[in-house]
Design a protein around this motif. Structure first.
Motif, PDB file in Angstrom:
ATOM      1  N   GLU A 129       0.980  -1.270  -0.175  1.00  0.00           N
ATOM      2  CA  GLU A 129       0.261  -0.207   0.212  1.00  0.00           C
ATOM      3  C   GLU A 129       0.910   1.259  -0.112  1.00  0.00           C
ATOM      4  O   GLU A 129       1.034   2.077  -1.055  1.00  0.00           O
ATOM      5  CB  GLU A 129      -1.432  -0.621   1.023  1.00  0.00           C
ATOM      6  CG  GLU A 129      -2.305  -1.048   1.073  1.00  0.00           C
ATOM      7  CD  GLU A 129      -2.929  -0.807   1.747  1.00  0.00           C
ATOM      8  OE1 GLU A 129      -2.637  -0.044   2.824  1.00  0.00           O
ATOM      9  OE2 GLU A 129      -3.940  -1.662   2.274  1.00  0.00           O
ATOM     10  N   ARG A 130       2.203   1.139   0.701  1.00  0.00           N
ATOM     11  CA  ARG A 130       2.484   2.631   0.680  1.00  0.00           C
ATOM     12  C   ARG A 130       3.433   2.613  -0.199  1.00  0.00           C
ATOM     13  O   ARG A 130       3.514   3.471  -0.440  1.00  0.00           O
ATOM     14  CB  ARG A 130       3.745   2.306   1.753  1.00  0.00           C
ATOM     15  CG  ARG A 130       4.751   3.575   2.001  1.00  0.00           C
ATOM     16  CD  ARG A 130       5.935   2.978   3.588  1.00  0.00           C
ATOM     17  NE  ARG A 130       6.772   2.724   3.344  1.00  0.00           N
ATOM     18  CZ  ARG A 130       7.510   2.136   3.697  1.00  0.00           C
ATOM     19  NH1 ARG A 130       8.002   2.722   5.127  1.00  0.00           N
ATOM     20  NH2 ARG A 130       9.162   1.667   3.496  1.00  0.00           N
ATOM     21  N   ALA A 131       4.083   1.658  -1.303  1.00  0.00           N
ATOM     22  CA  ALA A 131       4.352   2.118  -2.732  1.00  0.00           C
ATOM     23  C   ALA A 131       3.343   2.191  -3.517  1.00  0.00           C
ATOM     24  O   ALA A 131       3.781   3.255  -4.283  1.00  0.00           O
ATOM     25  CB  ALA A 131       5.118   0.626  -2.567  1.00  0.00           C
ATOM     26  N   ARG A 135       3.694   5.826  -6.013  1.00  0.00           N
ATOM     27  CA  ARG A 135       3.340   5.450  -7.234  1.00  0.00           C
ATOM     28  C   ARG A 135       2.112   6.865  -7.688  1.00  0.00           C
ATOM     29  O   ARG A 135       2.184   7.392  -8.770  1.00  0.00           O
ATOM     30  CB  ARG A 135       2.817   4.456  -8.051  1.00  0.00           C
ATOM     31  CG  ARG A 135       4.623   3.085  -7.799  1.00  0.00           C
ATOM     32  CD  ARG A 135       4.081   2.632  -8.393  1.00  0.00           C
ATOM     33  NE  ARG A 135       3.063   2.047  -9.563  1.00  0.00           N
ATOM     34  CZ  ARG A 135       2.765   1.843 -10.288  1.00  0.00           C
ATOM     35  NH1 ARG A 135       2.849  -0.240  -9.987  1.00  0.00           N
ATOM     36  NH2 ARG A 135       2.912   1.560 -11.772  1.00  0.00           N
ATOM     37  N   LEU A 136       1.202   6.763  -7.577  1.00  0.00           N
ATOM     38  CA  LEU A 136       0.432   7.709  -7.166  1.00  0.00           C
ATOM     39  C   LEU A 136       0.319   9.169  -7.265  1.00  0.00           C
ATOM     40  O   LEU A 136       0.008   9.665  -7.538  1.00  0.00           O
ATOM     41  CB  LEU A 136      -0.969   7.116  -5.965  1.00  0.00           C
ATOM     42  CG  LEU A 136      -2.002   7.791  -6.712  1.00  0.00           C
ATOM     43  CD1 LEU A 136      -2.768   8.127  -7.778  1.00  0.00           C
ATOM     44  CD2 LEU A 136      -3.503   7.483  -5.493  1.00  0.00           C
ATOM     45  N   GLU A 140       0.449  11.790  -9.816  1.00  0.00           N
ATOM     46  CA  GLU A 140      -0.671  13.601  -8.935  1.00  0.00           C
ATOM     47  C   GLU A 140       0.259  14.188  -9.845  1.00  0.00           C
ATOM     48  O   GLU A 140       0.149  15.211 -10.482  1.00  0.00           O
ATOM     49  CB  GLU A 140      -0.770  13.052  -8.503  1.00  0.00           C
ATOM     50  CG  GLU A 140      -2.345  12.508  -8.245  1.00  0.00           C
ATOM     51  CD  GLU A 140      -3.455  12.175  -6.985  1.00  0.00           C
ATOM     52  OE1 GLU A 140      -2.422  12.382  -6.019  1.00  0.00           O
ATOM     53  OE2 GLU A 140      -3.483  11.643  -6.739  1.00  0.00           O
ATOM     54  N   ALA A 141       1.650  13.688  -9.703  1.00  0.00           N
ATOM     55  CA  ALA A 141       2.804  15.549  -9.651  1.00  0.00           C
ATOM     56  C   ALA A 141       2.891  16.276 -10.959  1.00  0.00           C
ATOM     57  O   ALA A 141       3.584  16.836 -11.267  1.00  0.00           O
ATOM     58  CB  ALA A 141       4.482  14.782  -8.658  1.00  0.00           C
ATOM     59  N   LYS A 142       3.076  14.894 -11.568  1.00  0.00           N
ATOM     60  CA  LYS A 142       3.971  14.499 -13.131  1.00  0.00           C
ATOM     61  C   LYS A 142       2.250  15.482 -13.717  1.00  0.00           C
ATOM     62  O   LYS A 142       2.709  16.274 -14.729  1.00  0.00           O
ATOM     63  CB  LYS A 142       3.790  13.189 -13.503  1.00  0.00           C
ATOM     64  CG  LYS A 142       4.910  12.462 -13.437  1.00  0.00           C
ATOM     65  CD  LYS A 142       5.021  11.558 -14.127  1.00  0.00           C
ATOM     66  CE  LYS A 142       6.395  10.793 -14.640  1.00  0.00           C
ATOM     67  NZ  LYS A 142       6.309   9.492 -14.274  1.00  0.00           N
TER      68      LYS A 142
END
Length: 143
Positions: A129-131, A135-136, A140-142
């Motif tokens: 879940e942390r990984a 990734r999410l 989202e930052a992109k």
């Protein structure tokens, strides 16, 4: 009397995939099943008679002791039905993520005598879940 009288409670508890740990009024371990050995890395004879601090990260020990004492004093805990997710520590020092519930066992004079925890190792799920969260966040930052 029981649902599985031919097996017995002791065999059932030993066969459980989740750790079952019991501690007395002083927070000393009085029961440690095979799954607890597997999850935490301590053999039964190493854990029995030891403080629960054995599996609690140092930074959380004070808070745990306070909550434990309160449950012993009041005879109440919300973790009998509500699952608690917390960090723990393996014998080799690596961090674990566990989920557990507790049961308060009362003496004949209605005082809490023993606290039993049923514990599941959720370290792999927590790491996944942390990984995924990382990734999410990166995706989202992109945007």
């Amino acid at each position: 009397m029981g649902a599985f009288p031919e097996f017995g409670l002791e065999k059932f508890v030993e066969a459980a995939g989740d750790a079952i740990i019991a501690a007395n009024a002083d927070g000393l371990i009085v029961f440690w099943n095979s799954a607890a050995e597997r999850i935490f890395g301590y053999a039964r004879n190493e854990a029995l008679g030891q403080s629960l601090d054995l599996i609690i990260p140092e930074r959380l020990r004070k808070r745990h002791r306070e909550g434990y004492r309160q449950a012993m004093r009041t005879g109440r805990t919300r973790y009998g039905s509500e699952v608690l997710r917390v960090p723990a520590v393996h014998r080799d020092g690596r961090p674990l993520s566990i989920a557990f519930t507790v049961a308060l066992l009362f003496s004949s004079n209605a005082k809490v005598q023993t606290i039993v925890s049923i514990i599941r190792d959720e370290t792999a799920r927590w790491n996944e879940e942390r990984a995924l969260r990382k990734r999410l966040a990166a995706l989202e930052a992109k945007e």
